[in-house]
Write an enzyme that holds these catalytic residues in place. Structure first.
Site, PDB file in Angstrom:
ATOM      1  N   GLU A 125      42.682 -13.859   0.484  1.00  0.00           N
ATOM      2  CA  GLU A 125      41.607 -13.756  -0.506  1.00  0.00           C
ATOM      3  C   GLU A 125      41.867 -12.615  -1.490  1.00  0.00           C
ATOM      4  O   GLU A 125      41.983 -11.469  -1.074  1.00  0.00           O
ATOM      5  CB  GLU A 125      40.266 -13.499   0.188  1.00  0.00           C
ATOM      6  CG  GLU A 125      39.105 -13.373  -0.791  1.00  0.00           C
ATOM      7  CD  GLU A 125      37.793 -13.031  -0.120  1.00  0.00           C
ATOM      8  OE1 GLU A 125      36.746 -13.157  -0.782  1.00  0.00           O
ATOM      9  OE2 GLU A 125      37.813 -12.633   1.066  1.00  0.00           O
ATOM     10  N   GLU A 137      28.055 -15.789  -0.210  1.00  0.00           N
ATOM     11  CA  GLU A 137      28.395 -14.432   0.193  1.00  0.00           C
ATOM     12  C   GLU A 137      27.783 -13.461  -0.823  1.00  0.00           C
ATOM     13  O   GLU A 137      28.485 -12.824  -1.609  1.00  0.00           O
ATOM     14  CB  GLU A 137      29.913 -14.252   0.281  1.00  0.00           C
ATOM     15  CG  GLU A 137      30.302 -12.934   0.937  1.00  0.00           C
ATOM     16  CD  GLU A 137      31.806 -12.743   1.008  1.00  0.00           C
ATOM     17  OE1 GLU A 137      32.334 -12.684   2.136  1.00  0.00           O
ATOM     18  OE2 GLU A 137      32.451 -12.653  -0.052  1.00  0.00           O
TER      19      GLU A 137
END
Length: 260
Positions: free
Chosen positions: A143, A241
């Protein structure tokens, strides 16, 4: 509308972690994700998923000493054996939880080490990990995380770097976790960037900017973004998130009708 996963490291911050599973299910989520499951035995987490009818969408590899500020160890020389032990731990948890995606945090760049040295360590670690996750039926992800607001010094902070890492590793079991919030901060041009990498993206996350709050609170047009995910045929989970305003619950007012 895409299918949404509740990130329990962010949502329901007013509840103990184990109680967030039931809260997510009550709000209609069918999947959850979070930074780390390792504080609980895998059997306990599996029971929380099963009892609440939830799927485990994603979690991270062990990321070092989180309390001390570490955010991954995959690029750090001298931590290779610890990384390899973390791979085995993550596979054990993924198997117990029925989870098919595990994310690897690269870590924060030590200022005295060159990009070339850290790239070499990261690539070798991912070459070790990718086939082991593949044998367990689990996709390995990396990520890009912004190094401006959230994690100053994070080593892989943009999709160009992440894409190059995938090329260097050369595995068909290494993918990108594409977080629209992080990409907005570092690069912008969200849909073009996503579309150019879509074949390599195995998970998506969302939050608005600034503030990392719910969609509709900042500058990202999530009505457009989510519509484009549908149009482009992305059928994976979209991880929520973000930090709920007020510090409670999941702040889901946006979900029924995303902002235009």
């Amino acid at each position: 509308m895409p299918k949404f996963s509740a990130n329990l490291s962010f949502l329901y911050p007013d509840l103990p972690f184990a109680e967030r599973f039931a809260a997510a299910a009550a709000d209609g989520f069918r999947a959850v994700e979070y930074v780390s499951p390792y504080e609980l035995p895998p059997e306990t987490v599996a029971a929380l998923l099963r009892d609440n009818g939830l799927e485990q969408a994603l979690f991270n590899l062990p990321a070092g000493n989180w309390a001390a500020g570490e955010r991954g160890i995959a690029c750090l020389p001298g931590r290779v054996e610890e990384f390899r032990q973390g791979v085995e731990t993550a596979i054990r948890y993924a198997t117990a939880l029925g989870c098919t995606r595990v994310n690897c945090l690269a870590g924060i760049r030590p200022p005295h080490l060159s990009i070339e040295v850290l790239d070499a360590v990261l690539v070798e670690n991912l070459k070790y990990a990718a086939p082991r996750f593949a044998a367990a039926g689990v996709k390995l992800l990396i990520e890009p995380i912004n190094s401006v607001v959230d994690i100053p010094g994070f080593f892989v902070d943009n999709t160009i770097h992440a894409d190059g890492i995938l090329d260097a590793v050369g595995s068909d079991n290494l993918f990108i976790q594409f977080d629209f919030y992080h990409v907005q901060i570092m690069q912008g041009d969200l849909i073009r960037n996503f579309a150019s990498l879509q074949d390599r993206v195995a998970h998506v996350q969302i939050a608005d900017h600034p503030g990392r709050h719910a969609p509709g609170t900042g500058e990202i047009n999530y009505g457009f973004v989510l519509g484009e995910l549908d149009r482009l045929g992305y059928d994976g989970w979209v991880g929520c998130e973000y930090r709920p305003r007020g510090g409670t619950g999941a702040d889901l007012g946006w979900m029924g009708s995303p902002p235009p």
